[in-house]
Design a protein around this motif. Structure first.
Motif, PDB file in Angstrom:
ATOM      1  N   ASN A  57      14.433   0.865  -9.564  1.00  0.00           N
ATOM      2  CA  ASN A  57      15.798   0.944  -9.074  1.00  0.00           C
ATOM      3  C   ASN A  57      15.939   0.492  -7.641  1.00  0.00           C
ATOM      4  O   ASN A  57      16.906  -0.166  -7.268  1.00  0.00           O
ATOM      5  CB  ASN A  57      16.260   2.404  -9.131  1.00  0.00           C
ATOM      6  N   SER A  58      14.990   0.906  -6.831  1.00  0.00           N
ATOM      7  CA  SER A  58      15.151   0.567  -5.414  1.00  0.00           C
ATOM      8  C   SER A  58      14.177  -0.528  -4.967  1.00  0.00           C
ATOM      9  O   SER A  58      14.041  -0.771  -3.778  1.00  0.00           O
ATOM     10  CB  SER A  58      15.008   1.822  -4.550  1.00  0.00           C
ATOM     11  N   SER A  59      13.525  -1.182  -5.897  1.00  0.00           N
ATOM     12  CA  SER A  59      12.572  -2.200  -5.477  1.00  0.00           C
ATOM     13  C   SER A  59      12.733  -3.537  -6.190  1.00  0.00           C
ATOM     14  O   SER A  59      12.195  -4.545  -5.728  1.00  0.00           O
ATOM     15  CB  SER A  59      11.133  -1.705  -5.688  1.00  0.00           C
ATOM     16  N   ARG A  62      13.047   5.173 -11.097  1.00  0.00           N
ATOM     17  CA  ARG A  62      13.377   5.473  -9.706  1.00  0.00           C
ATOM     18  C   ARG A  62      12.780   4.411  -8.786  1.00  0.00           C
ATOM     19  O   ARG A  62      13.439   3.924  -7.868  1.00  0.00           O
ATOM     20  CB  ARG A  62      12.819   6.838  -9.334  1.00  0.00           C
ATOM     21  N   PHE A  63      11.546   4.034  -9.079  1.00  0.00           N
ATOM     22  CA  PHE A  63      10.876   3.058  -8.228  1.00  0.00           C
ATOM     23  C   PHE A  63      11.516   1.686  -8.373  1.00  0.00           C
ATOM     24  O   PHE A  63      11.867   1.032  -7.383  1.00  0.00           O
ATOM     25  CB  PHE A  63       9.389   2.967  -8.574  1.00  0.00           C
ATOM     26  N   LEU A 117       1.246   9.132  -5.954  1.00  0.00           N
ATOM     27  CA  LEU A 117       1.632  10.510  -5.674  1.00  0.00           C
ATOM     28  C   LEU A 117       2.494  11.044  -6.820  1.00  0.00           C
ATOM     29  O   LEU A 117       2.319  12.179  -7.265  1.00  0.00           O
ATOM     30  CB  LEU A 117       2.413  10.565  -4.360  1.00  0.00           C
ATOM     31  N   HIS A 118       3.390  10.192  -7.290  1.00  0.00           N
ATOM     32  CA  HIS A 118       4.210  10.613  -8.428  1.00  0.00           C
ATOM     33  C   HIS A 118       3.315  10.948  -9.625  1.00  0.00           C
ATOM     34  O   HIS A 118       3.474  11.995 -10.268  1.00  0.00           O
ATOM     35  CB  HIS A 118       5.196   9.514  -8.797  1.00  0.00           C
ATOM     36  N   TYR A 141       8.622  11.925 -17.803  1.00  0.00           N
ATOM     37  CA  TYR A 141       8.218  11.965 -16.396  1.00  0.00           C
ATOM     38  C   TYR A 141       7.829  10.575 -15.903  1.00  0.00           C
ATOM     39  O   TYR A 141       8.195  10.153 -14.805  1.00  0.00           O
ATOM     40  CB  TYR A 141       7.053  12.938 -16.251  1.00  0.00           C
ATOM     41  N   PHE A 197       0.972   4.120  -2.895  1.00  0.00           N
ATOM     42  CA  PHE A 197       0.744   5.550  -2.680  1.00  0.00           C
ATOM     43  C   PHE A 197       1.874   6.391  -3.227  1.00  0.00           C
ATOM     44  O   PHE A 197       1.648   7.461  -3.787  1.00  0.00           O
ATOM     45  CB  PHE A 197       0.520   5.832  -1.194  1.00  0.00           C
ATOM     46  N   HIS A 198       3.092   5.866  -3.102  1.00  0.00           N
ATOM     47  CA  HIS A 198       4.213   6.602  -3.670  1.00  0.00           C
ATOM     48  C   HIS A 198       4.048   6.749  -5.168  1.00  0.00           C
ATOM     49  O   HIS A 198       4.231   7.822  -5.739  1.00  0.00           O
ATOM     50  CB  HIS A 198       5.523   5.878  -3.371  1.00  0.00           C
ATOM     51  N   ASN A 228      19.443   6.268  -4.113  1.00  0.00           N
ATOM     52  CA  ASN A 228      19.592   5.027  -4.860  1.00  0.00           C
ATOM     53  C   ASN A 228      19.768   5.247  -6.349  1.00  0.00           C
ATOM     54  O   ASN A 228      20.539   4.572  -7.009  1.00  0.00           O
ATOM     55  CB  ASN A 228      18.322   4.194  -4.684  1.00  0.00           C
ATOM     56  N   SER A 229      19.016   6.171  -6.861  1.00  0.00           N
ATOM     57  CA  SER A 229      19.081   6.343  -8.311  1.00  0.00           C
ATOM     58  C   SER A 229      19.810   7.619  -8.715  1.00  0.00           C
ATOM     59  O   SER A 229      19.765   8.003  -9.874  1.00  0.00           O
ATOM     60  CB  SER A 229      17.682   6.293  -8.924  1.00  0.00           C
ATOM     61  N   GLU A 270      10.928   8.296 -15.675  1.00  0.00           N
ATOM     62  CA  GLU A 270      11.766   8.662 -14.549  1.00  0.00           C
ATOM     63  C   GLU A 270      11.200   8.091 -13.249  1.00  0.00           C
ATOM     64  O   GLU A 270      11.921   7.482 -12.449  1.00  0.00           O
ATOM     65  CB  GLU A 270      11.863  10.183 -14.453  1.00  0.00           C
ATOM     66  N   ASP A 272       0.828  -1.213   0.000  1.00  0.00           N
ATOM     67  CA  ASP A 272       0.000   0.000   0.000  1.00  0.00           C
ATOM     68  C   ASP A 272       0.856   1.253   0.000  1.00  0.00           C
ATOM     69  O   ASP A 272       0.580   2.226  -0.715  1.00  0.00           O
ATOM     70  CB  ASP A 272      -0.908   0.013   1.231  1.00  0.00           C
ATOM     71  N   LEU A 273       1.890   1.204   0.793  1.00  0.00           N
ATOM     72  CA  LEU A 273       2.783   2.342   0.873  1.00  0.00           C
ATOM     73  C   LEU A 273       3.397   2.631  -0.497  1.00  0.00           C
ATOM     74  O   LEU A 273       3.428   3.774  -0.971  1.00  0.00           O
ATOM     75  CB  LEU A 273       3.884   2.017   1.883  1.00  0.00           C
ATOM     76  N   ALA A 274       3.870   1.578  -1.104  1.00  0.00           N
ATOM     77  CA  ALA A 274       4.491   1.732  -2.419  1.00  0.00           C
ATOM     78  C   ALA A 274       3.477   2.266  -3.426  1.00  0.00           C
ATOM     79  O   ALA A 274       3.773   3.146  -4.247  1.00  0.00           O
ATOM     80  CB  ALA A 274       5.058   0.396  -2.891  1.00  0.00           C
TER      81      ALA A 274
END
Lengths: 216, 216, 216, 216
Positions: free
Chosen positions: A199-201, A196-197, A168-169, A189, A164-165, B199-200, A192, A160-162
């Motif tokens: 990359n860290s997931s 970004r998401f 939001l983007h 956009y 929302f991120h 991270n990115s 990117e 859920d947190l993810a």
DNA sequence: CATGAATGAGAATTCATTCAT
DNA sequence: AATGAATGAATTCTCATTCAT
């Protein structure tokens, strides 16, 4: 499921048609001046109808705002499933869903802004309806994401947190459109945000999948 | 630089004190019902003064809204520099700045929401003032970021774009607070955003710097 | 020439009718309590309509006052020419014009008083309109007077000055009506003013003309 | 005879002085903007005192207006008798009185205008006071006129009526000053009114007296 | 005595809503 | 079904008046 808004008019086609007229006019005006600063008379003029007419298709001014919200949600519910239909790979599906969501925001900048600015203008009853629909709309992102997790492509403490991120983007494109518009394309956009998401997931297996895709 | 809002009262201390009273009341009511749905009478009652008093410290209702914005900006301008003062390492400074910004959002949830919801309620003249201040506030993030780039720790195609992403993340805490509040702490939220960004964006030398720090 | 006052209502007959209603009520109240001490609510009540209605036929309260002035001028412009039409002898025409003017004052005591008392209540733009109309109305006296001078019946150093004297006399009937009313008839008042004026302005040939008239 | 207006202040000299300050300021403002559009604060500023001070010398705003009226009347009562003192010939005295009256108007244009425009702004009690004073002031003209009649110099059906005509002429200088100012001197205006009046009111013996005077 | 900050009643104006046509 | 004139409740703002200092 389908929310009922009272109308004095019987013929449902006519109701649909008139309400669309009114909603389009309302979105235009609300986006320009906000809900409170917009008068029913203005909406009527913009829609090319009389103020009286609006009240035969709607109970009060707040109903018009609610209709604006509903119309927006309907677009998400229609367009996103359409665009991800037929994609079987979870990672591809997730990316397609996110892209579709962002594109929906992109073609509904006004409604999205109105959603942020005027949510407080609805009284509890109607506010609840909108919140429920928002959660339902989030599922369009969270479900594909969940599938990626299940498939081991993405590692994520809290879905859920993810979600929302990500959302939001997506909304950011509307919220700060005056800024982004002149600096980056919607596609840029989207990518990117996506990279970004990911990359860290992404899990190692996810990375592999992604690379494979990129090649193909 | 300092924006002048007319008051019939001469004594500046008194003006400051009364305006603070009024702004606090206004933030409370605006956050609850929005600017338009809040009456001057309500603000007066909440502040424990008479409606007439407000008009001796302010030209009209819109001035009250402007004061709300100004008070929020002032807090950013005061608190963030304070919290990053004395940090010399660019990467550390940047992280401190971002944390400070998010903490400012965290302690001004209402104002931040109001900023998103009521920006349209200001007429052009005052809207301009707020926009200028917003840009000035962004610099509190963009400058430390710039320093990291110069130091070779962060690689970033477009500083402004990155700044907006960071700020959007920070504002997200207020925009979706009803959701985040029960799922993650502000600190968790900050670190997540930060690590997602780094991270990115970190360069190899940046990674090294970060790891070194983490150890130390 | 015809002054345009905005109205939200299209139908010009309806506008005329409603404005007449409002003006009549306004004259009554303004004459009693003055413009400032009269509230829109009072006017509405007197006119038997709602306060809101007034604002669909008029932009603001000052417009109501302007309408009062305009209505009065219209009466002068209509009635005086009517009453002097067909008179060819300059002296007779002049006297008829003056009589008609005084009678107009006599049947518009309230408006005349309001004109003296509330001219300052109009802001520059509208004040100008009224001043222009006043000058135009003066011509109803000054032109017949001019003709008498041309015909050699009246000797007069300055026509405008004389016109103002005559008009002041006419207005005097309204200004001091509470006094004159119980002491002299309007006709007596008119003839007195007229003979006082002619007494000191007729040329010998004018005297002859007058005597001839009196006989015939 | 002397009207009592309550004041919280004891010292009568101070009361007189302060009230004069206030009245002067009030005349200035009332003449410019009218009674209702003038605020106590404005009067206070113009007078160089605080709003609160005014209320220690006066019961309410209407009292200020009343004071304006009273001050004007006092000037008539002081100046006119002064200027006709010592003249024994009735005709000369009458003419001197009329001249003095007109000169009083001339040096009190503002007050005279205010008298016409704001009489309705007084509530009955105070309005009565002003009316009584007006009648008393009229006597300054009507008594010398009466003496001329008694002396057989002037024939006049109704003294009061004639008095009003004369006073109306005098006031005309203030009422239409914007017009007369640039076309005739006050003296010219006075003499014109006088000669017009005498022209149609002198008896043969009056004419003789006048001619004799003119020669001498 | 004088000040000027504070009060709150009252006025103009707007606009969502109704309803006769 | 549609219109648009009419309504009147509600809101912003002003300003005469009071009163603590």
């Amino acid at each position: 499921m389908s929310i009922e808004i009272e109308s004095q008019i019987e013929n449902p086609d006519r109701v649909e048609w008139r309400r669309e007229q009114v909603v389009n006019a309302a979105v235009e005006r609300f986006a320009q001046n906000g809900y409170h600063a917009t008068t029913i008379k203005e909406i009527a003029e913009t829609a090319g109808v009389s103020p009286g007419l609006i009240y035969t298709y709607v109970k009060d001014k707040e109903d018009v705002l609610l209709l604006v919200f509903l119309a927006a949600f309907r677009r998400y519910q229609t367009e996103i499933p359409q665009k991800i239909a037929g994609i079987s790979d979870p990672l591809q599906k997730f990316r397609a869903a996110f892209r579709a969501y962002c594109e929906c925001v992109g073609s509904n900048l006004d409604s999205t802004l109105i959603a942020y600015q005027e949510s407080k203008s609805l009284k509890p009853g109607r506010r609840k309806i909108v919140q429920d629909l928002e959660i339902k709309t989030n599922a369009l992102i969270s479900e594909p994401l969940q599938d990626c997790i299940k498939a081991g492509y993405i590692a994520c403490a809290n879905v859920d947190l993810a979600t929302f991120h990500l959302i939001l983007h997506a909304h950011g494109w509307a919220l700060k459109n005056w800024f982004f518009r002149e600096r980056i394309s919607l596609n840029g956009y989207i990518e990117e945000g996506l990279s970004r998401f990911l990359n860290s997931s992404l899990t190692p297996s996810g990375w592999e999948r992604w690379r494979a895709e990129a090649k193909g």
